[in-house]
Design a protein around this motif. Sequence first.
Motif, PDB file in Angstrom:
ATOM      1  N   GLU A  93       0.799  -1.229   0.000  1.00 20.18           N
ATOM      2  CA  GLU A  93       0.000   0.000   0.000  1.00 20.18           C
ATOM      3  C   GLU A  93       0.835   1.285   0.000  1.00 20.18           C
ATOM      4  O   GLU A  93       0.587   2.174  -0.819  1.00 20.18           O
ATOM      5  CB  GLU A  93      -0.984  -0.018   1.174  1.00 20.18           C
ATOM      6  N   PRO A  94       1.836   1.444   0.875  1.00 20.88           N
ATOM      7  CA  PRO A  94       2.615   2.689   0.845  1.00 20.88           C
ATOM      8  C   PRO A  94       3.376   2.888  -0.466  1.00 20.88           C
ATOM      9  O   PRO A  94       3.451   4.010  -0.978  1.00 20.88           O
ATOM     10  CB  PRO A  94       3.599   2.541   2.007  1.00 20.88           C
ATOM     11  N   LEU A  95       3.913   1.832  -1.025  1.00 17.92           N
ATOM     12  CA  LEU A  95       4.641   1.935  -2.292  1.00 17.92           C
ATOM     13  C   LEU A  95       3.704   2.289  -3.437  1.00 17.92           C
ATOM     14  O   LEU A  95       4.020   3.114  -4.297  1.00 17.92           O
ATOM     15  CB  LEU A  95       5.381   0.626  -2.590  1.00 17.92           C
ATOM     16  N   TRP A  96       2.530   1.675  -3.428  1.00 15.28           N
ATOM     17  CA  TRP A  96       1.547   1.941  -4.470  1.00 15.28           C
ATOM     18  C   TRP A  96       1.059   3.382  -4.378  1.00 15.28           C
ATOM     19  O   TRP A  96       0.916   4.070  -5.392  1.00 15.28           O
ATOM     20  CB  TRP A  96       0.392   0.968  -4.318  1.00 15.28           C
ATOM     21  N   ARG A  97       0.760   3.836  -3.166  1.00 13.39           N
ATOM     22  CA  ARG A  97       0.308   5.221  -2.992  1.00 13.39           C
ATOM     23  C   ARG A  97       1.356   6.208  -3.473  1.00 13.39           C
ATOM     24  O   ARG A  97       1.024   7.219  -4.095  1.00 13.39           O
ATOM     25  CB  ARG A  97      -0.023   5.495  -1.521  1.00 13.39           C
ATOM     26  N   TYR A  98       2.607   5.921  -3.190  1.00 11.29           N
ATOM     27  CA  TYR A  98       3.682   6.817  -3.647  1.00 11.29           C
ATOM     28  C   TYR A  98       3.729   6.872  -5.169  1.00 11.29           C
ATOM     29  O   TYR A  98       3.972   7.930  -5.754  1.00 11.29           O
ATOM     30  CB  TYR A  98       5.028   6.358  -3.082  1.00 11.29           C
ATOM     31  N   ALA A  99       3.503   5.736  -5.803  1.00  8.48           N
ATOM     32  CA  ALA A  99       3.521   5.698  -7.263  1.00  8.48           C
ATOM     33  C   ALA A  99       2.335   6.435  -7.878  1.00  8.48           C
ATOM     34  O   ALA A  99       2.438   6.966  -8.981  1.00  8.48           O
ATOM     35  CB  ALA A  99       3.535   4.242  -7.739  1.00  8.48           C
ATOM     36  N   VAL A 100       1.221   6.501  -7.172  1.00  6.62           N
ATOM     37  CA  VAL A 100      -0.007   7.092  -7.714  1.00  6.62           C
ATOM     38  C   VAL A 100      -0.149   8.577  -7.370  1.00  6.62           C
ATOM     39  O   VAL A 100      -0.559   9.373  -8.206  1.00  6.62           O
ATOM     40  CB  VAL A 100      -1.239   6.309  -7.188  1.00  6.62           C
ATOM     41  N   HIS A 101       0.185   8.972  -6.152  1.00 12.07           N
ATOM     42  CA  HIS A 101      -0.060  10.344  -5.705  1.00 12.07           C
ATOM     43  C   HIS A 101       0.786  11.343  -6.495  1.00 12.07           C
ATOM     44  O   HIS A 101       2.001  11.226  -6.552  1.00 12.07           O
ATOM     45  CB  HIS A 101       0.258  10.486  -4.214  1.00 12.07           C
TER      46      HIS A 101
END
Length: 160
Positions: free
Chosen positions: A65-73
């Motif tokens: 989740e944190p890695l994915w959020r960083y990639a999306v935000h």
Amino acid sequence: MSRRAIVLWLIESLMGFAVFFGGALLLAYWIGRSDWSALPGWLSDNAWLLPLVVGVVTAPLVIIEPLWRYAVHRWELSGDVVYARSGWLSREWVFVPVSRIQTVDKAQGWFERALRLATVEIRTASHAGSSTIKGLDYEVAAGFAAELARRAQELRDDAT
């Protein structure tokens, strides 16, 4: 976004995991110790499987989740529009016209302060037009908020 936002979101995920896993442990303990006749025997005999399943299913999400959020935000300030994209399971794209902005606020929670991060909250008269940009480096957030407030004031002055 600051790369330190990954650490912030990891801490938040770990806290959520701890609550969820702790609840599963308590429920398993209660089920295993109860003589409640409404529960099937196999459930009370294997109640220890509940926290195991919760842990196996949710632990990978804590990392992903944190890695994915960083990639999306993402966020961007163009001449007269603020663009913000956020989310990890569902995505949200927000375009906020600078001329509609009423207030620009910076916020920091405990963990954000410890990681030198900030959140910029952009408010408009419409709830749908408001936006929150999380995970910004504090200095970037301060400069962004000041620039955004200045541009909003200039556009308001031009409109009158």
